[in-house]
Design an enzyme around this catalytic site. Structure first.
Site, mmCIF file in Angstrom:
data_model
loop_
_atom_site.group_PDB
_atom_site.id
_atom_site.type_symbol
_atom_site.label_atom_id
_atom_site.label_comp_id
_atom_site.label_asym_id
_atom_site.label_seq_id
_atom_site.Cartn_x
_atom_site.Cartn_y
_atom_site.Cartn_z
ATOM 1 N N LYS A 1 8.116 2.822 -12.498
ATOM 2 C CA LYS A 1 7.111 3.082 -11.352
ATOM 3 C C LYS A 1 5.995 1.834 -11.944
ATOM 4 O O LYS A 1 5.478 1.553 -11.214
ATOM 5 C CB LYS A 1 6.430 4.357 -11.641
ATOM 6 C CG LYS A 1 7.171 5.447 -11.003
ATOM 7 C CD LYS A 1 6.763 6.841 -11.546
ATOM 8 C CE LYS A 1 7.394 7.997 -10.555
ATOM 9 N NZ LYS A 1 8.790 8.070 -10.863
ATOM 10 N N LYS B 1 21.230 6.163 0.317
ATOM 11 C CA LYS B 1 20.913 7.333 -0.389
ATOM 12 C C LYS B 1 20.201 8.316 0.205
ATOM 13 O O LYS B 1 18.998 8.028 0.674
ATOM 14 C CB LYS B 1 20.672 7.160 -1.779
ATOM 15 C CG LYS B 1 20.357 8.543 -2.688
ATOM 16 C CD LYS B 1 19.798 8.300 -4.038
ATOM 17 C CE LYS B 1 19.786 9.337 -4.816
ATOM 18 N NZ LYS B 1 19.102 9.258 -6.162
ATOM 19 N N LYS C 1 13.876 11.755 0.815
ATOM 20 C CA LYS C 1 12.741 12.021 1.782
ATOM 21 C C LYS C 1 12.069 10.719 1.954
ATOM 22 O O LYS C 1 11.510 10.376 2.861
ATOM 23 C CB LYS C 1 12.005 13.137 1.164
ATOM 24 C CG LYS C 1 12.583 14.561 1.239
ATOM 25 C CD LYS C 1 11.476 15.719 0.714
ATOM 26 C CE LYS C 1 11.274 15.568 -0.744
ATOM 27 N NZ LYS C 1 12.391 16.213 -1.573
#
Length: 312
Positions: free
Chosen positions: A102, A181, A184
């Site tokens: 991240k 893949k 969401k």
């Protein structure tokens, strides 16, 4: 509980997790403390947590065999997390994959994200867990848990049970509607409990190449075929592969077959889910009873920890 589940969640995580309830005393917790690093809508968090419980029960989790509860119903886990954090080296946390990933993407992490692995360790250690099923690519948190527990035991005696990872076979990555893949974040998902019309529309919109109807088609490179293998029997899969190679059938017909098989595959689970939605008192009772069991174990562990560290 960051959103509704999709087929990738079901075949990649839920189905193999639910099978474990037949192997021992399995604990399944809804990680609502963890979700606070990203979810800032309290109503959404409550709704997502409830629907996650409903979905697991609808898909076969048996409360007579398994323990299903909200993480936050066992507040002792945050106390243990703090105590473990006083023993956890910062370089260990800086090297954890999720944090590094991240920050490499430019995200400014909060302290919760940085110390996420310590709470994960507390989640495993507070119930005296012995086995932790984990994919080969995701074993780092269990290894960190073992290291943290070893430091605790070295400092205060044999206080914590050190769990052993059980490396499970990796499940195939479930592709989304665009071939990436299923996620969401890519907006390419097929919801686990889609209504009939939206489900049909999504499946009929799957990306395909321009091979003419009459020409043979390669089943091994087809997104339709990849998804069909998840829900079709061996006989059904073989028949569809033969039709791909034979030619004379268009992708639209194959998509219709896929829709029908997906709809049929999840029919019993949809029916069970509808029953649960009409009996939310039962769902809440399952979560409450399981939380009482989990907290009872956690309190015993924390009594040992408090005495060992001098907090009692």
């Amino acid at each position: 509980p960051t959103g509704r589940l999709h087929l990738g969640n079901f075949f990649g995580m839920m189905e193999p997790a639910i099978r474990l309830q037949d192997e021992g005393d399995a604990f399944y917790f809804i990680a609502d403390y963890h979700s606070l690093t990203s979810v800032k809508d309290p109503a959404a968090l409550r709704e997502n947590s409830l629907h996650l419980a409903i979905d697991f029960l609808a898909c076969g989790l048996d409360p007579a065999k398994a323990t299903l509860f909200r993480q936050s119903e066992v507040p002792e886990v945050t106390e243990l997390s703090w105590i473990l954090s006083t023993l956890t080296p910062m370089p260990m946390l800086e090297n954890c994959h999720s944090y590094k990933d991240k920050t490499a993407r430019g995200m400014v992490p909060n302290a919760g994200l940085f110390t996420y692995p310590v709470l994960m360790a507390a989640d495993l250690l507070i119930y005296d867990s012995q086995l932790v099923p984990v994919g080969r690519a995701h074993k780092q948190p269990v290894e960190a848990t073992r290291d943290i527990a070893a430091k605790m035991n070295a400092a205060f005696g044999e206080v914590l049970t050190i769990p052993v990872p059980r490396i499970k076979e990796e499940t195939a990555v479930v592709p989304g509607l665009d071939g990436q893949k299923m996620s969401k974040s890519y907006n390419n998902i097929i919801g686990l409990f889609e209504e009939e019309k939206p489900l049909r529309k999504k499946i009929m919109g799957i990306l395909t190449d321009s091979t003419p109807v009459e020409d043979p088609k390669d089943p091994d490179s087809s997104l339709i075929m990849t998804l069909y293998k998840l829900v079709g029997s061996a006989t059904e899969v073989a028949a569809m592969e033969a039709d791909f190679r034979r030619g004379g059938t268009g992708y639209g017909d194959f998509k219709k077959r896929l829709f029908e098989r997906v709809w049929e595959y999840f029919a019993p689970m949809r029916a069970k889910r509808a029953e649960l939605m009409e009996n939310l008192d039962h769902v809440h009772a399952v979560l409450k009873q399981s939380a009482e069991k989990a907290r009872g174990i956690a309190q015993v562990t924390m009594d040992r920890v408090r005495r060992a560290t001098g907090l009692r």
